[in-house]
Design an enzyme around this catalytic site. Structure first.
Site, short mmCIF file in Angstrom:
data_model
loop_
_atom_site.label_atom_id
_atom_site.label_comp_id
_atom_site.label_asym_id
_atom_site.label_seq_id
_atom_site.Cartn_x
_atom_site.Cartn_y
_atom_site.Cartn_z
N LYS A 11 43.92 11.14 47.81
CA LYS A 11 44.23 12.55 48.09
C LYS A 11 44.49 13.33 46.80
CE LYS A 11 46.05 11.58 52.75
NZ LYS A 11 47.15 11.81 53.72
N TYR A 51 40.38 16.50 59.81
CA TYR A 51 41.66 16.20 60.47
C TYR A 51 41.77 16.91 61.83
CZ TYR A 51 44.01 13.53 56.73
OH TYR A 51 44.40 12.55 55.83
N ASN A 114 50.94 11.95 50.49
CA ASN A 114 51.12 10.49 50.50
C ASN A 114 49.94 9.73 49.91
OD1 ASN A 114 49.44 10.91 52.62
ND2 ASN A 114 50.71 9.92 54.17
P1 ATP Z 1 46.05 9.33 57.08
O1 ATP Z 1 45.31 9.74 58.34
O2 ATP Z 1 46.15 10.45 56.05
O3 ATP Z 1 45.55 8.04 56.53
P2 ATP Z 1 48.09 8.14 58.65
O4 ATP Z 1 46.98 7.65 59.51
O5 ATP Z 1 49.02 7.13 58.06
O6 ATP Z 1 47.55 9.00 57.45
P3 ATP Z 1 48.44 10.30 60.51
O7 ATP Z 1 49.38 10.22 61.66
O8 ATP Z 1 46.98 10.19 60.78
O9 ATP Z 1 48.93 9.23 59.43
O10 ATP Z 1 48.75 11.68 59.77
C1 ATP Z 1 47.80 12.25 58.88
C2 ATP Z 1 48.52 12.80 57.67
O11 ATP Z 1 49.29 13.92 58.08
C3 ATP Z 1 49.52 11.83 57.04
O12 ATP Z 1 48.93 11.00 56.07
C4 ATP Z 1 50.52 12.76 56.42
O13 ATP Z 1 50.14 13.15 55.11
C5 ATP Z 1 50.48 13.98 57.31
N1 ATP Z 1 51.62 13.97 58.22
C6 ATP Z 1 51.82 13.16 59.27
N2 ATP Z 1 52.97 13.45 59.90
C7 ATP Z 1 53.52 14.48 59.22
C8 ATP Z 1 54.71 15.26 59.35
N3 ATP Z 1 55.58 15.01 60.32
N4 ATP Z 1 54.92 16.25 58.45
C9 ATP Z 1 54.05 16.50 57.46
N5 ATP Z 1 52.90 15.81 57.27
C10 ATP Z 1 52.63 14.82 58.13
#
Ligand code: ATP
Ligand code: MG
Length: 143
Positions: A11, A51, A114
């Site tokens: 990212k 997304y 992250n």
């Molecule tokens: P990614 O899809 O980015 O690999 P993930 O699968 O671990 O991450 P997801 O639930 O798909 O997590 O969420 C997508 C992204 O949205 C997360 O990586 C994070 O950066 C962001 N995100 C998730 N929850 C929150 C929240 N409560 N507040 C802010 N950002 C969030």
């Protein structure tokens, strides 16, 4: 065990902090092979499309703004159980919950920023890979 492919993003916070080599090395050291990779700068609409599953979530605006705030490195990685293995190497979504030695524990600064994305299923890996790569950009790892 089965040979799989998964889709990975370093990212904007990871690229901004010069962590591309370190992060790709972690994948390679743990037996994931890069079969496609490139640096891109997503538009807002590309980030929104990528997304889309989160479009109703309260953090959607923040997430998509962040994902187009700078260049990212998109890759397709291949290996045994690649989808799950890659998510284990990344660690939990929130770096505060991520295990020792994971990318998010070691490098991520917040839940929103992250450092890495990884597909959560083989089906989504295929969808996400084709969102950013054409077939001609993906090598055949056995050749
Ligand atoms: P990614 O899809 O980015 O690999 P993930 O699968 O671990 O991450 P997801 O639930 O798909 O997590 O969420 C997508 C992204 O949205 C997360 O990586 C994070 O950066 C962001 N995100 C998730 N929850 C929150 C929240 N409560 N507040 C802010 N950002 C969030
Ligand atoms: Mg996810």
């Amino acid at each position: 065990m089965s040979l799989e492919q998964t889709f990975s993003i370093i990212k904007p916070d990871g690229v901004r902090r010069n962590l591309v080599g370190k992060i790709l090395s972690r994948f390679e050291e743990k037996e994931l092979r890069i079969v496609a990779t490139k640096m891109i700068h997503m538009s807002k609409s590309e980030a929104e499309g990528f997304y889309a599953v989160h479009s109703e979530r309260p953090f959607f605006g923040e997430l998509t703004e962040f994902m187009c705030s700078g260049p990212v490195v998109v890759s397709i990685l291949e290996g045994e159980n690649a989808v799950l293995h890659h998510r284990e190497i990344m660690g939990a979504t929130n770096p505060d919950d991520a295990d020792e030695g994971t990318i998010r524990r070691d490098f991520a600064e917040s839940l929103g920023e992250n450092t890495v994305h990884g597909s959560d299923s083989q089906e989504n890996a295929a969808i996400e890979s084709s969102y950013f790569f054409s077939q001609t950009e993906i090598v055949n790892s056995s050749s």
